[in-house]
Design a protein around this motif. Structure first.
Motif, PDB file in Angstrom:
ATOM      1  N   TRP A  14      40.377 -81.244  -3.804  1.00 38.26           N
ATOM      2  CA  TRP A  14      41.336 -80.963  -2.743  1.00 38.26           C
ATOM      3  C   TRP A  14      42.300 -82.092  -2.434  1.00 38.26           C
ATOM      4  CZ3 TRP A  14      41.970 -76.178  -1.353  1.00 38.26           C
ATOM      5  CH2 TRP A  14      40.898 -75.286  -1.483  1.00 38.26           C
ATOM      6  N   ASP A  50      37.652 -70.143  -2.078  1.00 38.31           N
ATOM      7  CA  ASP A  50      38.801 -70.061  -2.982  1.00 38.31           C
ATOM      8  C   ASP A  50      39.577 -71.372  -2.966  1.00 38.31           C
ATOM      9  OD1 ASP A  50      38.211 -67.481  -3.543  1.00 38.31           O
ATOM     10  OD2 ASP A  50      39.527 -66.653  -1.993  1.00 38.31           O
ATOM     11  N   TYR A  51      40.155 -71.665  -4.125  1.00 35.62           N
ATOM     12  CA  TYR A  51      41.026 -72.832  -4.172  1.00 35.62           C
ATOM     13  C   TYR A  51      42.399 -72.468  -3.638  1.00 35.62           C
ATOM     14  CZ  TYR A  51      37.767 -75.732  -6.730  1.00 35.62           C
ATOM     15  OH  TYR A  51      36.703 -76.495  -7.074  1.00 35.62           O
ATOM     16  N   LEU A  52      42.892 -73.278  -2.699  1.00 35.19           N
ATOM     17  CA  LEU A  52      44.197 -73.025  -2.105  1.00 35.19           C
ATOM     18  C   LEU A  52      45.222 -73.973  -2.706  1.00 35.19           C
ATOM     19  CD1 LEU A  52      43.099 -72.897   1.661  1.00 35.19           C
ATOM     20  CD2 LEU A  52      43.363 -70.965   0.100  1.00 35.19           C
ATOM     21  N   ARG A  87      51.016 -82.075   0.309  1.00 35.70           N
ATOM     22  CA  ARG A  87      51.510 -81.481   1.548  1.00 35.70           C
ATOM     23  C   ARG A  87      52.062 -82.571   2.482  1.00 35.70           C
ATOM     24  NH1 ARG A  87      49.678 -76.401   5.104  1.00 35.70           N
ATOM     25  NH2 ARG A  87      51.553 -76.597   6.336  1.00 35.70           N
ATOM     26  N   VAL A 129      46.860 -75.404   2.337  1.00 39.89           N
ATOM     27  CA  VAL A 129      45.820 -76.198   3.009  1.00 39.89           C
ATOM     28  C   VAL A 129      46.294 -76.593   4.409  1.00 39.89           C
ATOM     29  CG1 VAL A 129      44.789 -77.108   0.896  1.00 39.89           C
ATOM     30  CG2 VAL A 129      46.660 -78.360   1.985  1.00 39.89           C
ATOM     31  N   TRP A 150      48.776 -76.392  -2.425  1.00 37.21           N
ATOM     32  CA  TRP A 150      49.126 -77.464  -1.475  1.00 37.21           C
ATOM     33  C   TRP A 150      49.799 -76.928  -0.225  1.00 37.21           C
ATOM     34  CZ3 TRP A 150      54.020 -78.143   0.298  1.00 37.21           C
ATOM     35  CH2 TRP A 150      55.040 -77.520  -0.423  1.00 37.21           C
ATOM     36  N   GLU A 177      46.116 -81.754  -3.223  1.00 40.01           N
ATOM     37  CA  GLU A 177      46.848 -80.758  -2.442  1.00 40.01           C
ATOM     38  C   GLU A 177      47.205 -81.304  -1.053  1.00 40.01           C
ATOM     39  OE1 GLU A 177      44.374 -79.899  -4.525  1.00 40.01           O
ATOM     40  OE2 GLU A 177      45.773 -78.903  -5.872  1.00 40.01           O
TER      41      GLU A 177
END
Ligand code: SF4
Ligand code: SF4
Lengths: 405, 131
Positions: free
Chosen positions: A223, B2-4, A230, B9, B6, A226
């Motif tokens: 993660w 589930d993978y989200l 952002r 998130v 960018w 990501e």
């Protein structure tokens, strides 16, 4: 409700008082701070306002700057308006937590009074601490004098807390030259200033017990990318909000701010790009040179992060030669301004000759003479149409000339 | 989970700790809460412990000091009664033992491999105060 302070139309404040007054008017919920030269009077002034009943919020006395920023992160995550001030070594000690604040998207405002980093130990101003914060993910704005320190501090809260931004903001001013020099400052009255900034809106506050959240969760390779993407996007996009805040400030005060400031640039053939109080000296030098018929101008990024590449390209679209002035020890490379300005111009149609000057480390004076010499230097490059002076030079250094490339 | 992407998130790596909060979460006991899959409650984060705290019910006065001070919320207290240690989350730092006010201590650190019953049998004597 806190007492109001009646201010004169023009006050005589130094840069630290300008910071402290703007912080008072913002009615911050929590300030956690540790004193360090030259920013001590900012929190000193703020604490005095608090003890005199002019502020409702909490002032947290901590044992270090790492704890100060940690306290700020906690308070901001809890859901309050938060700010602190620091300089130099204290800033360096905060760095770990600066990344946490930005990653958690907490709209903390940091008043940074720029000072050299040890060693050798030095309490005077240069931009080493400002440069150290470059990649921390904060919005970085630079004030060149006390008035701007006041104005930008107010705007800093509005930018950081905007729901489209939600990023921490750092307002920089030069240690001693700006922070300890009394100047005329035109403040807003308390209600007007508070109204300009607006009420604080919390997002995912930790003290909302019916909606418990984890802050800055562990992400690893699944993660992390990501979240960072952002964050970067928010930082890149924040320019639009910053521009808007500058404009709404102008409607209130008639004082104009731009993400890149240009002086004497209409027909300039050579230009200096600088930060901090040197900008005003450079404008003065450029005007003097114009009396001799040398078309000199000055460009100053008001915004350091996100770096205003497009506006820089626009401001420098007609010049033949540029001197980028870095007030930070280069650490084995060309200075930051040299690199960013080169990057901004490389893709454009105008490819001026760009030099890098290192100056003013540890509070060394940057004189009119020094600046005029730099202008004259780069004029040689402009006239020759190619680089005829060394690419990187040290200006105002004792001993034999020091240059590279 | 589930993978989200960018853009999906939550800004700031903020994660909800509980899936669906029904009523006042503060009134629910730790074990009764509906933890989100992202919550570390369901994962053991104590593998690196070398010494472990062992709890002695006979000496405990339920002062809640250990519960307040444990940096990992690894003290299990139900209705203000100290129940024991959550060995899935205890890091073995020893803070609980340090703040336990009874004499002899109601919490003591033992080797991770020590059997809890044996530790309780060999509980040290009360420390005599020096005059
Ligand atoms: S040893 Fe440390 S982590 Fe474990 S229960 Fe005691 S205080 Fe908590
Ligand atoms: S600190 Fe000691 S006496 Fe107090 S509740 Fe914990 S184990 Fe019991």
């Amino acid at each position: 409700m806190a007492e109001k302070l009646k201010l004169q139309e023009v006050e005589v404040w130094d840069g630290n008082m300008a910071f402290a007054q703007a912080m008072r008017q913002a009615q911050i919920d929590v300030v956690a701070a540790y004193p360090i030269t030259p920013s001590t009077p900012t929190v000193h002034g703020y604490a005095k306002f608090l003890s005199d009943g002019y502020i409702d919020g909490e002032f947290v006395l901590v044992e270090s700057e790492h704890a100060a920023m940690s306290g700020c992160v906690g308070a901001a995550a809890a859901g309050g308006r938060v700010a602190t001030a620091t300089s130099s070594q204290g800033f360096a000690l905060m760095v770990e937590v600066l990344y946490q604040a930005a990653g958690m998207r907490l709209p903390i405002v940091l008043a940074l009074v720029n000072r050299a980093l040890a060693s050798p130990l030095n309490v005077n101003g240069d931009h080493s601490d400002m440069y150290l914060g470059r990649d921390a993910g904060w919005i970085m704005i630079d004030a060149f004098n006390a008035q701007e320190a006041y104005d930008l501090m107010l705007m800093g809260f509005k930018i950081a807390e905007d729901l489209s931004v939600r990023l921490p903001v750092m307002i920089n001013q030069d240690g001693f030259i700006t922070s300890h020099t009394a100047q005329n400052v035109r403040p807003l009255q308390d209600e007007e200033a508070y109204e300009f900034i607006g009420e604080y809106q919390s997002v995912n506050p930790m003290l909302d017990f019916s909606h418990p959240v984890t802050y800055g969760a562990q992400t690893e390779e699944d993660w992390h990318f990501e979240f960072k993407a952002r964050q970067h996007k928010a930082l890149m996009d924040s320019k639009a909000c910053i521009q808007e805040v500058f404009e709404s400030f102008k409607t209130v005060t008639a004082r104009e701010y731009n993400i890149v400031e240009s002086y004497e640039m209409d027909d300039a053939q050579i230009a200096i790009v600088a930060l901090g109080s040197t900008v005003e000296s450079a404008v003065f030098a450029a005007r003097k040179l114009r009396e001799e018929g040398i078309k000199a101008g000055v460009v100053a990024p008001r915004l350091l992060r996100p770096f205003p590449y497009e506006a820089i390209k626009d401001a420098l679209k007609d010049v033949k030669a540029i001197a980028t002035l870095d007030r930070s020890s280069p650490g084995g490379a060309l200075g930051m301004l040299y690199n960013e300005i080169s990057a901004a111009l490389y893709q454009g149609d105008n490819r001026p000759i760009i030099n890098n000057y290192i100056y003013g480390l540890g509070g060394r004076d940057m004189t009119q003479e020094n600046i005029m010499e730099i202008f004259r230097d780069i004029k040689k490059n402009a006239d020759a149409g190619k680089l005829v002076t060394p690419l990187q030079q040290f200006s105002g250094l004792r001993g034999p000339k020091l240059s590279f490339f | 989970m589930d993978y989200l992407g960018w853009d999906q998130v939550e800004a700031g790596a903020v994660l909800p700790s509980f899936d669906e909060v029904k009523g006042d979460i503060a009134l629910l006991k730790q074990a009764e809460r509906d933890y989100a899959p992202t919550n570390s409650y369901t994962a053991s984060v104590a593998d690196w412990r070398v010494f472990k705290p062992v709890f002695n019910r006979d000496l405990c006065i339920d002062c809640q000091n250990c519960w307040v001070f444990c940096p990992d919320t690894a003290i299990i207290a139900v209705d203000k009664k100290m129940v024991g240690i959550d060995y899935e989350h205890c890091k073995g730092c020893g803070v609980c033992v340090d703040v336990c006010p009874t004499n002899q201590k109601s919490l003591l650190m033992f080797d991770e491999n020590e059997d809890n019953d044996r530790a309780l049998q060999n509980w040290p004597e009360k420390i005599k105060k020096e005059k």
